[in-house]
Design an enzyme around this catalytic site. Structure first.
Site, PDB file in Angstrom:
ATOM      1  N   CYS A 178       0.865  -1.312  -0.116  1.00  0.00           N
ATOM      2  CA  CYS A 178      -0.054   0.094   0.149  1.00  0.00           C
ATOM      3  C   CYS A 178       0.782   1.273  -0.093  1.00  0.00           C
ATOM      4  O   CYS A 178       0.353   2.567  -0.339  1.00  0.00           O
ATOM      5  CB  CYS A 178      -0.253  -0.012   1.493  1.00  0.00           C
ATOM      6  SG  CYS A 178      -1.747  -1.489   0.751  1.00  0.00           S
ATOM      7  N   ASP A 189     -14.673   6.524   1.569  1.00  0.00           N
ATOM      8  CA  ASP A 189     -14.859   4.866   2.202  1.00  0.00           C
ATOM      9  C   ASP A 189     -14.062   3.804   2.367  1.00  0.00           C
ATOM     10  O   ASP A 189     -13.200   4.028   0.695  1.00  0.00           O
ATOM     11  CB  ASP A 189     -16.322   4.986   2.132  1.00  0.00           C
ATOM     12  CG  ASP A 189     -16.651   4.241   3.597  1.00  0.00           C
ATOM     13  OD1 ASP A 189     -16.114   3.889   4.479  1.00  0.00           O
ATOM     14  OD2 ASP A 189     -17.800   5.608   3.983  1.00  0.00           O
ATOM     15  N   ASP A 241      -9.601  -3.776  -4.404  1.00  0.00           N
ATOM     16  CA  ASP A 241      -7.815  -3.432  -3.969  1.00  0.00           C
ATOM     17  C   ASP A 241      -6.207  -4.258  -4.636  1.00  0.00           C
ATOM     18  O   ASP A 241      -6.642  -5.686  -4.658  1.00  0.00           O
ATOM     19  CB  ASP A 241      -7.516  -3.333  -2.174  1.00  0.00           C
ATOM     20  CG  ASP A 241      -6.808  -2.452  -1.725  1.00  0.00           C
ATOM     21  OD1 ASP A 241      -5.661  -2.236  -2.358  1.00  0.00           O
ATOM     22  OD2 ASP A 241      -7.136  -1.911  -0.780  1.00  0.00           O
ATOM     23  N   ASP A 257      -9.916   0.791   8.279  1.00  0.00           N
ATOM     24  CA  ASP A 257      -8.866  -0.096   8.185  1.00  0.00           C
ATOM     25  C   ASP A 257      -7.871   1.213   7.924  1.00  0.00           C
ATOM     26  O   ASP A 257      -8.174   1.889   7.187  1.00  0.00           O
ATOM     27  CB  ASP A 257      -9.275  -1.544   7.403  1.00  0.00           C
ATOM     28  CG  ASP A 257      -8.790  -1.194   6.392  1.00  0.00           C
ATOM     29  OD1 ASP A 257      -8.830  -0.457   5.651  1.00  0.00           O
ATOM     30  OD2 ASP A 257      -8.281  -2.430   5.570  1.00  0.00           O
TER      31      ASP A 257
END
Length: 462
Positions: free
Chosen positions: A92, A126, A144, A307
């Site tokens: 990420c 979100d 993702d 998260d």
């Protein structure tokens, strides 16, 4: 393949090529070029081998990447695969910089299609979108993917799948099925590596109780893997990343530091089981924490849920405070720096190597928060927050834990007790509380801010 520093007819000359001059190539570049020639029998595989050989020789000479892992390799079947050697970014932390993404999205016109069944779109950043099915339930969908954050293909598949599934858990919903997204350099990595990546993702989805029912693949210069996950939940159970109120307490379910630790591992600056620690933390499913949060004795006390991933704890907390909503700047948060769960190996790496192990994604987070007037400010009263904790509060995480806002300290403590007793939850800590901006400014005793790092012994004095 023949390679020379000049044209064949001027092989004994060090003067600049007239062809490059005619192309207006700057002198410094023209004097640094190579001429590469091939014969009739040249194969695509030989072209790739030559390119890898030249690039591998040139890479260490570039000051911007000197000392970093090479990204120009070829691995044959049976040879050891180290995926981080085939990518510049990791996990990420390789997200597009928040400031750049905001500039791009401002140039994109909003859709003219109005569907009243879309309950959550992209207006609050979100974790997933939510669609009302009209029968009291909602469909939740997210996507993702990222580049490898570890060397082992199977472990990478597990981590990437866990990270994608987390977005569904962060909406307090249950996953239904997943589709795979794959980018793979098939001329540089063996097919067995891709099979291991897919197997890791499949096994992690099986742990979550769902199947991978399809997907899409493309040829790419770097390995990429992720999931598009679909879930569902009763409308009344859905939780968003906004909706906190003054007085809410904050709970975190995974330790911080995988961004820093992964960078240290890639640069060979760690010892012992640091790699296993990082991989175990990232591969852990948020399923088990989500099950506790959804329990009847806790779910009504949860006001917001998200998260912690690429934007770090501070970045996602800022979103939770309602950064994009009108009037939202009346809320701030105080983080108890001594209560933040930190990976010990990440702390050691920062103390030993400093900025050498701070990933680019973490630096981007700090700049984004600074421009928002929300960079974590230090409380001057009581013990001062250590530098390494300040960095880890903005560290770009991959497959991080759930950040939960709970109304009431007693309710937050009860949730932490339940999470701590649940097998499969890496950690559970009360890490701070939501306050008014006036309270945060009083603690900070400086310029106005929305995030304050204060020792727990003084954080309740206001």
């Amino acid at each position: 393949v023949a390679v020379s520093a000049g044209a064949a007819c001027h092989s004994d000359s060090i003067t600049v090529s007239p062809i490059l001059q005619a192309m207006h190539v700057p002198l410094d570049y023209a004097m640094g070029t190579l001429r590469v020639s091939g014969g009739w029998g040249l194969t695509p595989q030989q072209v790739m081998e030559a390119g890898v050989t030249v690039a591998a020789a040139a890479l260490p000479l570039l000051p911007s990447v000197s000392g970093s892992a090479p990204v120009c390799q070829m691995v044959e079947e049976g040879q050891e695969v180290k995926l981080t050697h085939f990518t510049q970014g990791q996990g990420c932390a390789c997200k597009l910089r928040p400031l750049a993404l905001e500039r791009v999205l401002r140039k994109v016109s909003a859709s003219s299609v109005h569907d009243p069944n879309i309950l959550v779109g992209n207006n609050t950043a979100d974790d997933a979108c939510v669609y009302d099915m009209g029968d009291g339930t909602a469909v939740v969908a997210t996507v993702d993917f990222f580049t490898p954050v570890c060397d082992d293909p199977y472990t990478f598949g597990m981590i990437s799948a866990s990270n994608a599934l987390s977005d569904v858990y962060a909406m307090a919903s249950t996953p239904l099925f997943a589709l795979a997204i794959v980018g793979f350099p098939s001329t540089r990595l063996p097919e067995s590596a891709l099979a291991q990546i897919l197997q890791g993702g499949t096994d992690k989805c099986q742990e979550a109780g769902i199947a991978v029912v399809g997907g899409h693949t493309v040829e790419s210069p770097e390995p990429l893997f992720g999931l598009c996950v679909f879930g569902r939940a009763p409308l009344s159970d859905i939780r968003r990343n906004v909706g906190v109120s003054q007085g809410d307490w904050l709970v975190l379910t995974k330790p911080l530091g995988v961004g820093v630790l992964s960078t240290a591992i890639k640069k060979g600056l760690t010892e012992g089981g640091a790699s296993q620690t990082a991989c175990d933390t990232m591969a852990a499913l948020n399923l088990y924490a989500a099950e506790v949060v959804a329990g009847p004795q806790h779910k009504d006390n949860v006001t917001a849920l998200t998260d912690v991933t690429g934007f770090g704890l501070s970045g996602h907390l800022l979103e939770m405070l309602g950064e994009a909503e009108e009037g939202s700047d009346t809320l701030a948060a105080v983080l108890h720096w001594d209560s933040l769960p930190l990976i010990p190996e990440a702390v050691t790496a920062l103390r030993t190597y400093g900025n050498q192990v701070v990933p680019g994604g973490t630096d981007n987070n700090r700049e984004w928060l600074r421009q928002r007037g929300a960079a974590p400010a230090l409380c001057p009263s009581g013990p001062l927050c250590p530098t390494h904790t300040e960095i880890l509060a903005v560290d770009a995480q991959t497959s991080g834990g759930l950040l939960i806002a709970v109304k009431g300290k007693a309710e937050a403590d009860a949730l932490v007790s339940a999470l701590s007793a649940k097998e499969g939850v890496p950690c559970a800590c009360v890490i701070g509380r939501v306050v008014s901006k006036a309270e945060a400014d009083t603690l900070h005793k400086g310029d106005s801010t929305r995030l304050v790092l204060a020792h727990s012994s003084v954080a309740g004095e206001v």
